[in-house]
Design a protein around this motif. Structure first.
Motif, PDB file in Angstrom:
ATOM      1  N   THR A  85      19.043 -25.438  -3.163  1.00  0.00           N
ATOM      2  CA  THR A  85      20.163 -26.171  -2.575  1.00  0.00           C
ATOM      3  C   THR A  85      19.721 -27.162  -1.507  1.00  0.00           C
ATOM      4  OG1 THR A  85      20.455 -24.405  -0.980  1.00  0.00           O
ATOM      5  CG2 THR A  85      21.810 -24.308  -2.973  1.00  0.00           C
ATOM      6  N   ASP A  86      18.449 -27.195  -1.189  1.00  0.00           N
ATOM      7  CA  ASP A  86      17.981 -28.164  -0.198  1.00  0.00           C
ATOM      8  C   ASP A  86      16.629 -28.724  -0.626  1.00  0.00           C
ATOM      9  OD1 ASP A  86      15.724 -26.605   0.840  1.00  0.00           O
ATOM     10  OD2 ASP A  86      17.280 -25.256   1.539  1.00  0.00           O
ATOM     11  N   THR A  87      16.172 -29.652   0.125  1.00  0.00           N
ATOM     12  CA  THR A  87      14.902 -30.293  -0.240  1.00  0.00           C
ATOM     13  C   THR A  87      13.847 -30.015   0.827  1.00  0.00           C
ATOM     14  OG1 THR A  87      15.684 -32.307   0.799  1.00  0.00           O
ATOM     15  CG2 THR A  87      15.970 -32.118  -1.581  1.00  0.00           C
ATOM     16  N   SER A  88      14.022 -28.892   1.518  1.00  0.00           N
ATOM     17  CA  SER A  88      13.113 -28.595   2.624  1.00  0.00           C
ATOM     18  C   SER A  88      11.735 -28.146   2.162  1.00  0.00           C
ATOM     19  CB  SER A  88      13.725 -27.504   3.502  1.00  0.00           C
ATOM     20  OG  SER A  88      13.937 -26.342   2.726  1.00  0.00           O
ATOM     21  N   THR A  89      11.569 -27.984   0.869  1.00  0.00           N
ATOM     22  CA  THR A  89      10.278 -27.486   0.391  1.00  0.00           C
ATOM     23  C   THR A  89       9.392 -28.621  -0.096  1.00  0.00           C
ATOM     24  OG1 THR A  89      11.268 -27.086  -1.767  1.00  0.00           O
ATOM     25  CG2 THR A  89      11.151 -25.225  -0.253  1.00  0.00           C
ATOM     26  N   PHE A 105       6.001 -24.418   8.383  1.00  0.00           N
ATOM     27  CA  PHE A 105       6.157 -24.858   6.992  1.00  0.00           C
ATOM     28  C   PHE A 105       6.931 -23.845   6.148  1.00  0.00           C
ATOM     29  CE2 PHE A 105       2.575 -27.294   8.574  1.00  0.00           C
ATOM     30  CZ  PHE A 105       2.909 -28.570   8.133  1.00  0.00           C
ATOM     31  N   ASN A 106       7.594 -22.888   6.817  1.00  0.00           N
ATOM     32  CA  ASN A 106       8.399 -21.899   6.102  1.00  0.00           C
ATOM     33  C   ASN A 106       7.583 -21.279   4.977  1.00  0.00           C
ATOM     34  OD1 ASN A 106      10.758 -20.490   5.744  1.00  0.00           O
ATOM     35  ND2 ASN A 106      11.549 -21.921   4.199  1.00  0.00           N
ATOM     36  N   ALA A 107       6.350 -20.960   5.299  1.00  0.00           N
ATOM     37  CA  ALA A 107       5.391 -20.551   4.264  1.00  0.00           C
ATOM     38  C   ALA A 107       5.319 -19.040   4.121  1.00  0.00           C
ATOM     39  CB  ALA A 107       4.003 -21.100   4.613  1.00  0.00           C
ATOM     40  N   THR A 108       4.576 -18.624   3.142  1.00  0.00           N
ATOM     41  CA  THR A 108       4.307 -17.216   2.917  1.00  0.00           C
ATOM     42  C   THR A 108       2.974 -17.104   2.186  1.00  0.00           C
ATOM     43  OG1 THR A 108       5.186 -15.172   1.972  1.00  0.00           O
ATOM     44  CG2 THR A 108       5.565 -17.198   0.735  1.00  0.00           C
ATOM     45  N   VAL A 139       0.564 -26.235   0.750  1.00  0.00           N
ATOM     46  CA  VAL A 139       1.266 -27.389   1.304  1.00  0.00           C
ATOM     47  C   VAL A 139       0.358 -28.607   1.200  1.00  0.00           C
ATOM     48  CG1 VAL A 139       2.367 -28.364   3.357  1.00  0.00           C
ATOM     49  CG2 VAL A 139       2.511 -25.894   2.920  1.00  0.00           C
ATOM     50  N   VAL A 140       0.920 -29.710   0.706  1.00  0.00           N
ATOM     51  CA  VAL A 140       0.173 -30.973   0.661  1.00  0.00           C
ATOM     52  C   VAL A 140       0.899 -31.983   1.544  1.00  0.00           C
ATOM     53  CG1 VAL A 140      -0.728 -32.829  -0.785  1.00  0.00           C
ATOM     54  CG2 VAL A 140      -0.571 -30.495  -1.703  1.00  0.00           C
ATOM     55  N   LYS A 176       4.018 -37.197   4.968  1.00  0.00           N
ATOM     56  CA  LYS A 176       5.022 -36.781   3.996  1.00  0.00           C
ATOM     57  C   LYS A 176       4.564 -35.495   3.312  1.00  0.00           C
ATOM     58  CE  LYS A 176       7.569 -38.752   0.118  1.00  0.00           C
ATOM     59  NZ  LYS A 176       7.674 -39.961  -0.722  1.00  0.00           N
ATOM     60  N   ILE A 177       5.481 -34.523   3.215  1.00  0.00           N
ATOM     61  CA  ILE A 177       5.151 -33.264   2.539  1.00  0.00           C
ATOM     62  C   ILE A 177       5.389 -33.456   1.040  1.00  0.00           C
ATOM     63  CG2 ILE A 177       5.690 -30.806   2.338  1.00  0.00           C
ATOM     64  CD1 ILE A 177       6.693 -30.916   5.232  1.00  0.00           C
ATOM     65  N   LEU A 178       4.304 -33.515   0.300  1.00  0.00           N
ATOM     66  CA  LEU A 178       4.416 -33.774  -1.141  1.00  0.00           C
ATOM     67  C   LEU A 178       4.638 -32.489  -1.930  1.00  0.00           C
ATOM     68  CD1 LEU A 178       1.479 -36.319  -1.573  1.00  0.00           C
ATOM     69  CD2 LEU A 178       3.897 -36.798  -1.131  1.00  0.00           C
ATOM     70  N   MET A 179       4.222 -31.377  -1.375  1.00  0.00           N
ATOM     71  CA  MET A 179       4.318 -30.100  -2.097  1.00  0.00           C
ATOM     72  C   MET A 179       4.369 -28.981  -1.066  1.00  0.00           C
ATOM     73  SD  MET A 179       1.460 -28.474  -4.678  1.00  0.00           S
ATOM     74  CE  MET A 179       1.401 -26.701  -4.976  1.00  0.00           C
ATOM     75  N   ASN A 180       5.200 -27.998  -1.354  1.00  0.00           N
ATOM     76  CA  ASN A 180       5.240 -26.791  -0.516  1.00  0.00           C
ATOM     77  C   ASN A 180       5.737 -25.657  -1.398  1.00  0.00           C
ATOM     78  OD1 ASN A 180       5.677 -24.727   1.261  1.00  0.00           O
ATOM     79  ND2 ASN A 180       6.646 -25.986   2.834  1.00  0.00           N
ATOM     80  N   GLU A 181       4.821 -25.001  -2.121  1.00  0.00           N
ATOM     81  CA  GLU A 181       5.209 -23.927  -3.037  1.00  0.00           C
ATOM     82  C   GLU A 181       4.011 -23.036  -3.349  1.00  0.00           C
ATOM     83  OE1 GLU A 181       6.490 -26.539  -6.278  1.00  0.00           O
ATOM     84  OE2 GLU A 181       4.777 -25.833  -7.443  1.00  0.00           O
ATOM     85  N   ASP A 182       4.261 -21.974  -4.067  1.00  0.00           N
ATOM     86  CA  ASP A 182       3.198 -21.039  -4.423  1.00  0.00           C
ATOM     87  C   ASP A 182       2.115 -21.725  -5.264  1.00  0.00           C
ATOM     88  OD1 ASP A 182       2.331 -18.142  -4.557  1.00  0.00           O
ATOM     89  OD2 ASP A 182       2.372 -18.653  -6.678  1.00  0.00           O
ATOM     90  N   TYR A 183       0.892 -21.308  -5.100  1.00  0.00           N
ATOM     91  CA  TYR A 183      -0.244 -21.930  -5.798  1.00  0.00           C
ATOM     92  C   TYR A 183      -0.147 -21.766  -7.319  1.00  0.00           C
ATOM     93  CZ  TYR A 183      -5.124 -23.185  -6.689  1.00  0.00           C
ATOM     94  OH  TYR A 183      -6.265 -23.793  -7.127  1.00  0.00           O
ATOM     95  N   LYS A 184       0.368 -20.659  -7.759  1.00  0.00           N
ATOM     96  CA  LYS A 184       0.449 -20.305  -9.190  1.00  0.00           C
ATOM     97  C   LYS A 184      -0.922 -20.493  -9.858  1.00  0.00           C
ATOM     98  CE  LYS A 184       5.373 -21.280  -9.798  1.00  0.00           C
ATOM     99  NZ  LYS A 184       5.673 -22.191  -8.674  1.00  0.00           N
ATOM    100  N   ASN A 185      -1.022 -21.437 -10.822  1.00  0.00           N
ATOM    101  CA  ASN A 185      -2.307 -21.636 -11.500  1.00  0.00           C
ATOM    102  C   ASN A 185      -3.030 -22.895 -11.011  1.00  0.00           C
ATOM    103  OD1 ASN A 185      -0.619 -23.503 -12.547  1.00  0.00           O
ATOM    104  ND2 ASN A 185      -0.974 -23.001 -14.703  1.00  0.00           N
TER     105      ASN A 185
END
Lengths: 174, 326
Positions: A32-36, A139-142, A147-148, A154-163
């Motif tokens: 619902t937001d673009t904070s990531t 960065f609301n991280a875990t 995070v890039v 500019k934050i281009l990415m903020n999510e789990d590394y996955k593969n």
């Protein structure tokens, strides 16, 4: 035995009706937001942090001499290790002008963080000791968060590394 | 997001329960305590099996297969109550169902967490390729060497709390993997008293699923699958006959469990690939009428380098009892 059969049937029905959440997966986008990160995300605020070798790293300084900064959040567990191993073997050498920083937010002290870094075989990487969890809050991280931040903050990415595929895609587009 | 949430908000040590084969050690073709699946004795019509697992985490193997200790101050545990029921549905066919209930009790640097919930349920069908009990006391002919061979299938249903559902807000809440899996099973067992040898194998495939949240936080939707799974176990046992023909059986087993590369949106995900090798020792007491079996099993992951990869190393103590009706 009749009772046991009925009990098994009742248990099965309970399970099937009470835990539908994982039994039927959902593909709807619930964000619902673009904070990531992404087009509408807020710029990254500057930060200053100690490395495990007691050197100071400042985001703004790093971005002056690099195309981007990548933060990876670790707690030295098997999944973190698989991510970091993949990062080291498949990503870092392909982007010489990107600064890769590992964030240890769990060790509590610089000395313990350095100890974990060395004992897990990552002495060659730069590890930030996030002893007050300021970076994880910022960065609301875990665990596993990647995070890039580009040279325009500019934050281009903020999510789990996955593969690692998404990270490579973002870095390729710099 | 609170500090507590962020500290634990991802897969730390995905439980070995979620990844290992059935921990229920029930009967066997002969009725004693040898087999490593919920198997109804040849003479049985129904069976109830209850077991309790206590699993203690002791570090992990990294991607290179090197053993690493957990950080100082770690104490990671999982406890599971497994309820099993097996039913003979035809002369050579049996079906079974296993439902685990899971308690997680974890301490990590600065974190203490206690959670519980249902685990992943499994349902199995087995076909027995033999018509009579194959256990013998003496080998007098070639026919006496014939083993008990079972072929079957197991469907694992994601009834537990996974990273992708609404219920788990951290890795310490996880009690299931969140994906359906179908395993094809083979179990070969031969007893020439007092010795028993068992070979068990399974090959499993997961069904791809949609993911739109992880630990309760929405994420960009993607499709996830896990790699094919292979499990092989070999064991040998020795049976002592007690007074009035009660038996006490001691079994040693070696097991190898591995999963291949998974996929994210169809792209290879080698980071979920893993391997685990372990040994297990079982002591089983069976009543002379073979209705009751009481068992204790200690399973130990081999912690030396090269015995596993990308996977937690754990010790599991299992205590169980089964009762067969006939």
């Amino acid at each position: 035995m009749r009772f046991i059969k009925l009990l098994c049937i009742a248990l099965t029905l309970t399970v099937l009706t009470g835990c539908l959440d994982d039994l039927k997966s959902d593909s709807k986008d619930l964000r619902t937001d673009t904070s990531t990160g992404g087009e509408n995300s807020a710029p990254a605020l500057d930060f200053m942090e100690l490395t495990t070798e007691s050197e100071t790293v400042q985001l703004s300084t790093e971005l002056m001499s690099n195309d981007a900064v990548v933060l990876y959040y670790t707690m030295w567990c098997p999944i973190c290790d698989s991510h970091m191993s993949h990062l080291r073997n498949n990503i870092i050498d392909n982007y010489r002008n990107v600064r890769f920083l590992i964030v240890d937010y769990v060790s509590g002290t610089v000395a313990q963080s350095r100890n974990s870094q060395v004992s897990n075989g990552y002495a060659s990487l730069t590890v930030l000791a996030d002893t007050d969890q300021s970076l994880i809050e910022q960065f609301n991280a875990t665990m596993g968060t990647t995070v890039v931040i580009d040279d325009q903050n500019k934050i281009l990415m903020n999510e789990d590394y996955k593969n690692g595929a998404r990270l490579a895609e973002v870095l390729e587009a710099l | 997001m609170s500090n507590r949430r962020t500290w634990v908000n991802n897969a730390l040590s995905i439980s070995a329960l979620l990844l290992s084969s059935s921990t229920v050690y029930a009967a066997s073709c002969c009725g004693g305590g040898n087999a490593t699946s919920l198997v109804l004795p040849k003479f049985g019509n129904q069976m109830i099996d209850v077991s309790f697992d206590m699993e203690d985490y002791k570090g992990y193997w990294n991607q290179d297969g090197d053993y690493k200790k957990d950080p100082d101050g770690s104490d990671l545990n999982q406890y599971r109550l497994n309820l099993g029921y097996a039913h003979r549905i035809a002369d050579n066919w049996q079906a079974s169902i296993t439902l685990p209930y899971v308690w997680n009790d974890n301490t990590y640097p600065g974190i203490t967490s206690k959670e519980n919930g249902l685990g992943d349920m499994s349902a199995s069908f087995w076909y027995e390729t033999f018509d009579q009990v194959t256990c013998v006391y003496q080998v007098n002919s070639i026919a006496d060497l014939r083993p008990a061979i079972y072929v079957g299938g197991t469907l694992t249903v994601p009834t537990g709390k996974s990273a992708y559902g609404d219920d788990a807000t951290s890795s310490f809440d996880i009690t299931g993997r969140g994906l359906y899996r179908f395993d094809a099973n083979l179990l070969i067992e031969k007893t020439v008293y007092p010795f028993t040898a068992t070979l068990q194998g399974s090959y499993g495939k997961y069904l791809e699923r949609d993911v739109n949240q992880e630990y309760g936080s929405p994420v960009e939707p993607y499709k996830k699958n896990l790699g094919d799974r292979t499990f092989v176990s070999a064991s040998v046992g020795y049976t002592y006959f007690l007074e009035e023909l009660d038996t006490l059986t001691f079994t040693a087993a070696f097991a190898d469990l591995r999963e291949g590369e998974g996929e994210i949106d169809g792209v290879s995900d080698p980071l979920t690939e893993f391997e685990k090798q372990s040994v297990a020792f079982t002591t089983a007491y069976a009543s002379s009428d073979l209705r009751w079996v009481v068992k204790g099993t200690f399973s130990h992951a081999l912690r030396s380098d090269g015995r596993g990869e990308n996977f937690p190393t754990t010790d599991i103590l299992t205590l169980g009892v089964s009762y067969a009706f006939y």
